[in-house]
Design an enzyme around this catalytic site. Structure first.
Site: not given
Ligand code: PRP
Ligand code: URA
Length: 209
Positions: A104, A108, A200
């Site tokens: 993400r 944005t 996170d």
């Molecule tokens: C987190 C999580 C999802 C996403 C959810 O990943 O594991 O993939 O955010 O958010 P959304 O529903 O608003 O799209 P992140 O993008 O932080 O990546 P990561 O797993 O590499 O930390």
């Molecule tokens: N991704 C995460 O890991 N945690 C949240 O709360 C939202 C997005």
């Protein structure tokens, strides 16, 4: 539209409380995520079809049930979805594993796909897509879009915590995808993090913060 299935089993709810706690260290967090995934796998595979075969017990010949050749694929969304894969494979070791890389954008909050590798015979498989967090729904929606380009037999989405906003968005984009969650939380904050949530998920699994 398929109603989300909230897995309210006491074992799942207990472990969920432990991973929400900010004092739970990475090692325990990772183990608990894997255990929750294993318990959720039990629910997500409840509709697997069975067939009868004949076997011999030490006492007699009898008919008994086995899973009837339905092929599964687990597809974790990188990174955090990886934390759920081991637990799922513990129950279905014959499943194949695909990977979809998404992150993400921190400003944005929109998802960006950076990797996609799926089993070659995905058209013959029922896919269980894995990500602990369904926040805005953007990552899950794009991951399902990527999967649908390869026409798997069916797609389920298993997450641990879902925000109402994410459920609504994923259902609107993909009404055919059954959502499983251990909890539906209250809402997203201004940074699109889930409240109360667990923070996170990727950082807590891999200890990167
Ligand atoms: C987190 C999580 C999802 C996403 C959810 O990943 O594991 O993939 O955010 O958010 P959304 O529903 O608003 O799209 P992140 O993008 O932080 O990546 P990561 O797993 O590499 O930390
Ligand atoms: N991704 C995460 O890991 N945690 C949240 O709360 C939202 C997005």
């Amino acid at each position: 539209m398929l109603k989300p299935i909230i897995t309210d089993h006491p074992l799942i709810q207990h472990k969920l409380t432990l991973i929400r706690d900010k004092n739970t260290p990475s090692k325990e967090f990772r183990e608990l995520v894997s255990e929750i995934a294993m318990l959720m796998c039990y629910e997500a595979t409840r509709d697997l079809p069975l067939k009868e075969i004949e076997i011999e017990t030490p006492m007699t010949v009898t008919k008994a049930k086995v899973i009837s050749g339905r092929k599964l694929a687990f597809v974790p969304i990188l990174r955090a979805g990886l934390g759920m894969c081991e637990g799922m494979l513990a129950l279905v070791p014959a499943a194949k594993v695909g990977h979809i890389g998404m992150y993400r954008d921190p400003v944005t909050h929109t998802p960006h796909e950076y990797y996609c590798k799926l089993p070659a015979d995905i058209e013959e498989r029922d896919v269980i897509l894995l990500d602990p967090m369904l926040a805005t729904g953007g990552s899950a929606i794009d991951a399902v879009n990527a999967l649908k380009k390869r026409s798997p037999r069916s797609i389920k989405f298993v997450c641990i915590i879902a925000a109402p906003e994410g459920i609504e968005a994923l259902q609107a984009a993909h009404p055919d995808v059954q959502i499983y969650a251990a909890a539906q939380d209250e809402r997203l904050n201004e940074n699109k993090y889930i409240l109360p949530g667990l923070g996170d998920a990727g950082d807590r699994i891999f200890g990167t913060k």
